[in-house]
Design an enzyme around this catalytic site. Structure first.
Site, mmCIF file in Angstrom:
data_model
loop_
_atom_site.group_PDB
_atom_site.id
_atom_site.type_symbol
_atom_site.label_atom_id
_atom_site.label_comp_id
_atom_site.label_asym_id
_atom_site.label_seq_id
_atom_site.Cartn_x
_atom_site.Cartn_y
_atom_site.Cartn_z
ATOM 1 N N ASP A 191 0.861 -1.169 0.000
ATOM 2 C CA ASP A 191 0.000 0.000 0.000
ATOM 3 C C ASP A 191 0.911 1.237 0.000
ATOM 4 O OD1 ASP A 191 -2.302 1.629 0.383
ATOM 5 O OD2 ASP A 191 -1.932 1.636 2.539
ATOM 6 N N LEU A 192 0.322 2.408 -0.231
ATOM 7 C CA LEU A 192 1.133 3.635 -0.217
ATOM 8 C C LEU A 192 0.914 4.451 1.050
ATOM 9 C CD1 LEU A 192 3.112 5.481 -1.942
ATOM 10 C CD2 LEU A 192 1.063 6.842 -2.363
ATOM 11 N N ASP A 193 -0.255 5.105 1.175
ATOM 12 C CA ASP A 193 -0.499 6.005 2.309
ATOM 13 C C ASP A 193 -0.554 5.237 3.630
ATOM 14 O OD1 ASP A 193 -1.181 8.781 1.039
ATOM 15 O OD2 ASP A 193 -2.246 7.309 -0.179
ATOM 16 N N ASP B 268 -1.756 -0.766 5.950
ATOM 17 C CA ASP B 268 -2.128 -0.232 7.262
ATOM 18 C C ASP B 268 -3.620 -0.066 7.473
ATOM 19 O OD1 ASP B 268 -2.712 3.167 7.108
ATOM 20 O OD2 ASP B 268 -2.105 2.057 5.331
#
Length: 254
Positions: free
Chosen positions: A13-15, A189
């Site tokens: 994932d990124l954020d 997350d």
């Protein structure tokens, strides 16, 4: 647990995983050290690496400066495979209506941010946490009236075309080269990452939750974005992924 890099495919994932949250989505931008780390990891894995995010692929390319080839954006509604082939879902006919209603709702509450994407619209209320009840009621009603899928995350409600999620995106990658036949490892997350954690479990892989413990399908945990960067750097040096902090039994979804 130690996983030899030669047998692993890595999904991130990124954020909240590779990049810290910003007050507004466009506040997340390129980071030279992070992007160099990801570029080296992609080479070391022989291309068996993909970003799986709620952001559009265009926005991911902006932030990661085009360093990663394989990507799933908009929770899988957009997907670019390792051969650079792009697959994109059709825009839902009620998306324009949802954009208007989300914007009108946001005007009532200072701190609420609207993120309009090619195939979805997201309502971010991280800076207005006391309106959780109002957001929940509005989001349920809008989803019911439009037929859009309501995707809940941490302090975000997103409306998008039904039919895809991060788990399905991971499954699509895993039946294609160069991912096919390897063990998937997903790092994320948010609540939206739970579908991906479940998907990698089904392939005999491992999910890693970033942040404090909570109910999750992930089996291991890293503390923070900085912890993810350090973990990736260590893996590049040793050519193995070390998973050292298991999620406690009371937080595991069985």
């Amino acid at each position: 647990m130690t996983l030899t890099m030669a047998h692993v495919s890595l999904f991130l994932d990124l954020d909240g995983t590779l990049a810290p949250f910003a007050p507004v989505p466009e506040g997340v931008g390129p980071d030279a050290a992070r992007n160099s780390l990801l570029r080296d990891m992609q080479v070391c894995l022989g291309g068996r690496m993909a970003i799986v995010s709620g952001r559009s692929i265009a926005d991911l390319d902006r932030i990661l400066e085009g360093t990663i080839v394989a990507m799933a954006g908009s929770h899988g509604l957009q997907r670019r495979d390792a051969r650079l082939d792009m697959l994109t879902a059709r825009c839902h006919p009620k998306l324009a209506q949802a954009v208007r209603e989300v914007a009108a709702f946001a005007e009532k509450y200072p701190g609420v941010v609207v993120e309009t994407k090619p195939l979805s619209v997201a309502l971010h209320y991280r800076n207005a946490a006391d309106i959780d009840v109002q957001v929940g009621a509005f989001a349920d009603d809008l989803a019911d009236r439009t037929g859009l899928k309501l995707q809940r995350g941490v302090m975000v409600a997103e409306f998008l075309s039904p039919g895809m999620d991060k788990g399905r995106a991971v499954r699509a990658f895993m039946v294609e080269p160069p991912f096919f036949g390897t063990m998937p490892l997903f790092i994320g997350d948010d609540l939206t990452d739970e579908d991906a954690f479940a998907a990698v479990n089904a392939f005999g892989g491992v999910g890693v939750l970033v942040g404090p413990p909570r109910p999750t399908y992930a089996r291991f945990r890293l503390d923070s974005v900085d912890g993810v960067h350090a973990w990736l750097a260590q893996a590049l040096q040793t050519e193995v992924f070390k998973l050292e902090v298991p999620v406690g039994p009371s937080y595991r979804r069985i």
